[in-house]
Design a protein around this motif. Structure first.
Motif, PDB file in Angstrom:
ATOM      1  N   ILE A  29       0.828  -1.192   0.000  1.00 46.05           N
ATOM      2  CA  ILE A  29       0.000   0.000   0.000  1.00 46.05           C
ATOM      3  C   ILE A  29       0.866   1.247   0.000  1.00 46.05           C
ATOM      4  CG2 ILE A  29      -1.882  -1.121   1.257  1.00 46.05           C
ATOM      5  CD1 ILE A  29      -0.966   0.593   3.688  1.00 46.05           C
ATOM      6  N   ASP A  30       0.289   2.333  -0.407  1.00 47.87           N
ATOM      7  CA  ASP A  30       0.868   3.656  -0.240  1.00 47.87           C
ATOM      8  C   ASP A  30      -0.016   4.314   0.801  1.00 47.87           C
ATOM      9  OD1 ASP A  30       2.140   6.066  -0.438  1.00 47.87           O
ATOM     10  OD2 ASP A  30       1.098   6.651  -2.270  1.00 47.87           O
ATOM     11  N   PRO A  31       0.417   4.319   2.062  1.00 47.45           N
ATOM     12  CA  PRO A  31      -0.483   4.768   3.119  1.00 47.45           C
ATOM     13  C   PRO A  31      -0.879   6.234   2.979  1.00 47.45           C
ATOM     14  CG  PRO A  31       1.707   4.381   3.990  1.00 47.45           C
ATOM     15  CD  PRO A  31       1.723   3.959   2.557  1.00 47.45           C
ATOM     16  N   THR A  32      -2.150   6.472   3.072  1.00 52.51           N
ATOM     17  CA  THR A  32      -2.678   7.829   3.063  1.00 52.51           C
ATOM     18  C   THR A  32      -2.754   8.325   4.492  1.00 52.51           C
ATOM     19  OG1 THR A  32      -4.949   7.078   3.305  1.00 52.51           O
ATOM     20  CG2 THR A  32      -4.119   7.321   1.037  1.00 52.51           C
ATOM     21  N   HIS A  33      -3.060   9.589   4.653  1.00 57.64           N
ATOM     22  CA  HIS A  33      -3.266  10.162   5.985  1.00 57.64           C
ATOM     23  C   HIS A  33      -4.360   9.374   6.713  1.00 57.64           C
ATOM     24  CE1 HIS A  33      -3.311  13.366   9.019  1.00 57.64           C
ATOM     25  NE2 HIS A  33      -4.611  13.186   9.046  1.00 57.64           N
ATOM     26  N   GLU A  34      -5.420   9.016   5.982  1.00 58.39           N
ATOM     27  CA  GLU A  34      -6.531   8.281   6.600  1.00 58.39           C
ATOM     28  C   GLU A  34      -6.086   6.904   7.080  1.00 58.39           C
ATOM     29  OE1 GLU A  34      -6.774   9.869   3.575  1.00 58.39           O
ATOM     30  OE2 GLU A  34      -7.845  11.594   4.385  1.00 58.39           O
ATOM     31  N   HIS A  35      -5.251   6.227   6.293  1.00 54.39           N
ATOM     32  CA  HIS A  35      -4.760   4.912   6.716  1.00 54.39           C
ATOM     33  C   HIS A  35      -3.897   5.056   7.971  1.00 54.39           C
ATOM     34  CE1 HIS A  35      -3.286   0.832   6.673  1.00 54.39           C
ATOM     35  NE2 HIS A  35      -2.095   1.340   6.906  1.00 54.39           N
ATOM     36  N   LEU A  36      -3.006   6.036   7.966  1.00 53.79           N
ATOM     37  CA  LEU A  36      -2.163   6.250   9.139  1.00 53.79           C
ATOM     38  C   LEU A  36      -3.018   6.568  10.368  1.00 53.79           C
ATOM     39  CD1 LEU A  36       0.694   8.244   7.407  1.00 53.79           C
ATOM     40  CD2 LEU A  36       0.907   5.959   8.418  1.00 53.79           C
ATOM     41  N   ARG A  37      -4.083   7.316  10.172  1.00 55.31           N
ATOM     42  CA  ARG A  37      -4.991   7.636  11.283  1.00 55.31           C
ATOM     43  C   ARG A  37      -5.680   6.374  11.794  1.00 55.31           C
ATOM     44  NH1 ARG A  37      -7.493  12.010  14.197  1.00 55.31           N
ATOM     45  NH2 ARG A  37      -8.775  10.872  15.666  1.00 55.31           N
ATOM     46  N   ARG A  38      -6.091   5.484  10.885  1.00 54.88           N
ATOM     47  CA  ARG A  38      -6.732   4.231  11.310  1.00 54.88           C
ATOM     48  C   ARG A  38      -5.750   3.348  12.084  1.00 54.88           C
ATOM     49  NH1 ARG A  38      -9.381   4.683   6.232  1.00 54.88           N
ATOM     50  NH2 ARG A  38      -7.996   3.126   5.326  1.00 54.88           N
ATOM     51  N   VAL A  39      -4.494   3.343  11.657  1.00 54.58           N
ATOM     52  CA  VAL A  39      -3.474   2.578  12.386  1.00 54.58           C
ATOM     53  C   VAL A  39      -3.318   3.154  13.792  1.00 54.58           C
ATOM     54  CG1 VAL A  39      -1.014   2.003  12.498  1.00 54.58           C
ATOM     55  CG2 VAL A  39      -2.237   1.788  10.326  1.00 54.58           C
ATOM     56  N   ALA A  40      -3.204   4.487  13.893  1.00 51.54           N
ATOM     57  CA  ALA A  40      -3.064   5.135  15.202  1.00 51.54           C
ATOM     58  C   ALA A  40      -4.283   4.855  16.073  1.00 51.54           C
ATOM     59  CB  ALA A  40      -2.852   6.635  15.027  1.00 51.54           C
ATOM     60  N   ASP A  41      -5.467   4.985  15.509  1.00 48.43           N
ATOM     61  CA  ASP A  41      -6.695   4.721  16.267  1.00 48.43           C
ATOM     62  C   ASP A  41      -6.758   3.269  16.738  1.00 48.43           C
ATOM     63  OD1 ASP A  41      -7.611   7.349  16.005  1.00 48.43           O
ATOM     64  OD2 ASP A  41      -8.942   6.881  14.313  1.00 48.43           O
ATOM     65  N   ALA A  42      -6.388   2.331  15.866  1.00 48.27           N
ATOM     66  CA  ALA A  42      -6.411   0.913  16.233  1.00 48.27           C
ATOM     67  C   ALA A  42      -5.387   0.619  17.327  1.00 48.27           C
ATOM     68  CB  ALA A  42      -6.146   0.043  15.003  1.00 48.27           C
ATOM     69  N   LEU A  43      -4.217   1.234  17.231  1.00 50.98           N
ATOM     70  CA  LEU A  43      -3.181   1.053  18.249  1.00 50.98           C
ATOM     71  C   LEU A  43      -3.670   1.561  19.603  1.00 50.98           C
ATOM     72  CD1 LEU A  43      -0.257   0.360  19.092  1.00 50.98           C
ATOM     73  CD2 LEU A  43       0.365   2.688  18.382  1.00 50.98           C
ATOM     74  N   ILE A  44      -4.231   2.749  19.625  1.00 50.70           N
ATOM     75  CA  ILE A  44      -4.713   3.333  20.878  1.00 50.70           C
ATOM     76  C   ILE A  44      -5.871   2.523  21.453  1.00 50.70           C
ATOM     77  CG2 ILE A  44      -5.879   5.356  21.852  1.00 50.70           C
ATOM     78  CD1 ILE A  44      -4.023   7.038  19.965  1.00 50.70           C
ATOM     79  N   ALA A  45      -6.805   2.114  20.618  1.00 44.41           N
ATOM     80  CA  ALA A  45      -7.942   1.316  21.098  1.00 44.41           C
ATOM     81  C   ALA A  45      -7.467  -0.006  21.688  1.00 44.41           C
ATOM     82  CB  ALA A  45      -8.934   1.066  19.969  1.00 44.41           C
TER      83      ALA A  45
END
Length: 143
Positions: A29-45
């Motif tokens: 993938i070429d991570p977009t801002h939205e993908h990076l945000r989903r990764v951060a959200d998943a990590l925090i959750a």
């Protein structure tokens, strides 16, 4: 025998076809801002739920966490597990996302608020993802 990895966040690439339709982790993938945000959200959750296995599913097997506040670097899933169990589960750490800024093609700086048995801290998590969208490196720093 381990259970097949299920994606915890969606890939921003086109859906994978054929036999690999359930495993979007395997498509580059070429991570977009939205993908990076989903990764951060998943990590925090997952860290807030103290779900160590779920957190590990977000990291590449050879990933590293560098956290100068601990005086250590944590390599691979074994090291990351030790980090999570000691500093998140052990201190009952709860993390709240304050802001996120993309700082590179595969990197984001996530400013977070930590609370737990240690008190309260503000810090940054610099998250780098690999070509599969997994966390390859996490640099943690307290303000």
């Amino acid at each position: 025998m381990s259970k097949p990895r299920q994606p915890l966040v969606e890939s921003d690439s086109a859906p994978v076809s054929g036999d690999d339709a359930a495993g979007m982790w395997h498509a580059a993938i070429d991570p977009t801002h939205e993908h990076l945000r989903r990764v951060a959200d998943a990590l925090i959750a997952a860290t807030n739920a103290f779900a160590v296995e779920q957190v590990l599913g977000l990291f590449a097997h050879d990933a590293a966490i560098d956290d100068p506040s601990t005086g250590q670097r944590f390599d691979g899933h074994a090291g990351i597990r030790r980090y999570l169990e000691q500093y998140f589960v052990g201190y009952q750490t709860v993390t709240r996302l304050l802001s996120m800024q993309r700082i590179g093609p595969q990197r984001a700086r996530v400013r977070v608020d930590f609370t737990g048995d240690f008190g309260h801290e503000i810090g940054n998590l610099d998250i780098t993802v690999d070509a599969l969208g997994l966390i390859a490196r996490l640099d943690a720093d307290l303000e």
